[in-house]
Design a protein around this motif. Structure first.
Motif, PDB file in Angstrom:
ATOM      1  N   SER A   1     -19.293 -10.098  19.426  1.00 46.52           N
ATOM      2  CA  SER A   1     -19.837  -9.077  20.325  1.00 46.52           C
ATOM      3  C   SER A   1     -20.087  -9.643  21.712  1.00 46.52           C
ATOM      4  O   SER A   1     -19.810  -8.984  22.726  1.00 46.52           O
TER       5      SER A   1
ATOM      6  N   ILE B   1     -20.475  -3.170  20.445  1.00 42.42           N
ATOM      7  CA  ILE B   1     -20.297  -3.490  21.861  1.00 42.42           C
ATOM      8  C   ILE B   1     -19.849  -2.285  22.686  1.00 42.42           C
ATOM      9  O   ILE B   1     -20.319  -2.081  23.806  1.00 42.42           O
TER      10      ILE B   1
ATOM     11  N   GLY C   1     -17.831  -8.108  24.598  1.00 40.90           N
ATOM     12  CA  GLY C   1     -18.662  -7.319  25.502  1.00 40.90           C
ATOM     13  C   GLY C   1     -18.752  -7.936  26.882  1.00 40.90           C
ATOM     14  O   GLY C   1     -18.690  -7.231  27.904  1.00 40.90           O
TER      15      GLY C   1
ATOM     16  N   TRP D   1     -26.208 -10.755  30.250  1.00 41.95           N
ATOM     17  CA  TRP D   1     -25.446 -10.740  29.002  1.00 41.95           C
ATOM     18  C   TRP D   1     -25.427 -12.123  28.339  1.00 41.95           C
ATOM     19  O   TRP D   1     -25.828 -12.254  27.172  1.00 41.95           O
TER      20      TRP D   1
ATOM     21  N   THR E   1     -22.441  -1.117  25.561  1.00 43.47           N
ATOM     22  CA  THR E   1     -22.009  -1.341  26.949  1.00 43.47           C
ATOM     23  C   THR E   1     -21.741  -0.026  27.666  1.00 43.47           C
ATOM     24  O   THR E   1     -22.088   0.133  28.840  1.00 43.47           O
TER      25      THR E   1
END
Length: 499
Positions: free
Chosen positions: A265, A38, A269, A61, A42
């Motif tokens: 994740s 992540i 994230g 997302w 990101t």
């Protein structure tokens, strides 16, 4: 010496136990979550989502998570039923025919090697932000210098991960698990720190910053482009299954590791992205569409605290490359022991000293560095290499989920270890629909992704289609005319027949 039940279980697939079973449930979970990584994804791609879709790109997302969850649920069933190295390749071999299996494995192998290069490039997004000393080529102000410097930093990282993977799975697992622990702790702390510095409400995720202007589909067109920033992150959870021959109790642990890696994740994230948008001092700052999350961290938290978190990102990038290369090594090993790759005898050999396939480690590392070197001085290297890698992985995933649905409809699917029960067919259908839609979205020859700056050429815009098509056609031709006539488990790797 008597075989353990796990060793005996591998014999039913025609292979003898050569890799050492030393990995526990956290090791397999760590392998999956470090591939997704992540903090790597990101921080590497936030700028792309912001530039193409504004803060509202955040909604991609959860969209990508739901789609990938459908795929992951199918993979969890497969991981429990077929705990064999080279997950996608071996799964397809048992669900379909050898030809489809070879192509799925080939696409996944090339995609994984390309991903090694793509993720290694993330060093450039972070290290020069920590110190100018890491900008060894030029000053970083010129895009060409930045791209060349990215190649240098990436090559050093790949050299490190190649050595670690060559020296054995225990060393890899220890470094990877320690790195994942650092990443998870840093992610939680980052969420807390960003939440403590918010300057606006969650309604920020409804702002588009006018990015829909100029798109024939309006903001939908901009959002689909921006969604690639999320699609590039949430994949690779099947790595936990690729280590099935080295894991303890893989039928039970691998399915859990796949799902836990994806869910963790998504949660971490998603919160990092949300609170970063809420904490940014100026949501319209142009640096958000160029430098991305690194700029927000240093701007909001200050140079000292921000730099500490950026070092955690460096750790995450490192173990991500390590996990990706581990997966590519297992795929090469799995295909080679079936005589399905050139130099199969070399690639299928497990070092008696290190207990790992050393040749695939060295070769995947060299090819990944070669991909970087070919792109020296190319400012468009980041998005193009990342796009090519993820497209081939989505295609490889489809080559598993489609045969799996056919097996379900024909009543030939009997899962072991983990089962979706009556939800199997609807989840499988959704996984295929998701995979097909996102593959088309990724392949679409967008100028803003594949050729955003001069010189503008048609072959650059169509570069992903041409490369992926070339890999598939040329690779399958080599298989059809040469390799398929040799296909079969090598005697050196075959299970011994019981007397």
């Amino acid at each position: 010496m008597a075989e353990s039940p796990e060793d005996t279980g591998l014999a039913q697939f025609g292979y003898k136990q050569e890799l050492k079973r030393t990995l526990g449930i956290f090791h397999t979970f760590a392998a999956g979550i470090s591939y997704i990584s992540i903090l790597t994804g990101t921080f590497q791609l936030f700028y792309l989502g912001m530039a193409q879709g504004g803060p509202a790109y955040w909604w991609s997302w959860p969209m990508v998570f739901v789609g990938q969850l459908m795929v992951a649920l199918c993979f969890a069933e497969l991981a429990g039923t077929y705990p064999v190295a080279g997950s996608v390749y071996n799964w397809t071999k048992r669900l379909s025919n050898p030809h489809v299996a070879w192509l799925a494995g080939w696409m996944m192998l090339i995609a994984s090697i390309t991903t090694i290069a793509a993720v290694a490039l993330a060093y450039q997004q972070t290290l020069p932000q920590i110190s100018a000393a890491f900008q060894v080529v030029g000053t970083g102000g010129d895009p060409t210098d930045s791209a060349t410097n990215a190649v240098v930093l990436g090559a050093v990282l790949i050299l490190f991960t190649t050595l670690v993977n060559a020296f054995g799975v225990k060393l890899m697992a220890r470094i990877n698990s320690a790195g994942v622990l650092v990443e998870l702790i840093a992610a939680v702390l980052l969420i807390i720190v960003l939440a403590a510095n918010i300057t606006r409400g969650p309604e920020v995720v409804t702002e588009t910053h006018g990015t829909g202007a100029g798109h024939s589909l309006g903001y939908l067109g901009a959002f689909l482009t921006a969604s690639l920033a999320s699609a590039y992150v949430m994949y690779g959870y099947d790595t936990a299954a690729s280590l099935g021959e080295e894991s303890l109790n893989p039928r039970k642990n691998a399915p859990k590791a796949i799902l836990r890696a994806l869910i963790a994740s998504f949660v971490l994230g998603g919160l990092i992205l949300l609170f970063a948008l809420m904490a940014a001092k100026d949501i319209n700052a142009p640096e958000l569409t160029t430098t991305g999350l690194q700029f927000i961290l240093l701007d909001v938290l200050g140079p000292t605290l921000g730099t500490i978190f950026l070092w955690a990102v460096v750790v995450a990038i490192t173990v991500c490359v390590l996990a990706v290369q581990t997966a590519s090594i297992r795929m090469a090993f799995a295909m080679a022991r079936d005589n399905n790759l050139p130099a199969a005898g070399l690639l299928a050999r497990v070092s008696p000293r290190f207990g790992t396939p050393v040749a695939p480690a060295v070769i995947t590392g060299l090819i990944a560095v070669g991909i970087l070197v070919v792109n020296v001085g190319q400012p468009q290297i980041f998005a193009v290499i990342t796009s090519i890698a993820i497209i081939m992985i989505y295609i490889a995933y489809l080559m598993v989920t489609v045969p799996m649905l056919l097996a379900r409809l024909r009543g030939r699917w009997q899962p072991a270890g983990f089962s979706l029960g009556r939800w199997g067919i609807p989840v499988n259908v959704l996984a295929i629909l998701w995979g097909t839609g996102m593959t088309l979205n990724l392949l679409w020859p967008r100028q803003e992704i594949y050729n955003p700056s001069e010189p503008f050429h048609w072959y650059l815009r169509w570069g992903a289609v041409l490369f992926v098509g070339g890999v598939a056609v040329i690779g399958f031709a080599c298989y059809w005319f040469v390799l398929r006539h040799k296909t079969g488990v090598r005697a050196e790797n075959a299970a011994e027949e019981s007397s």
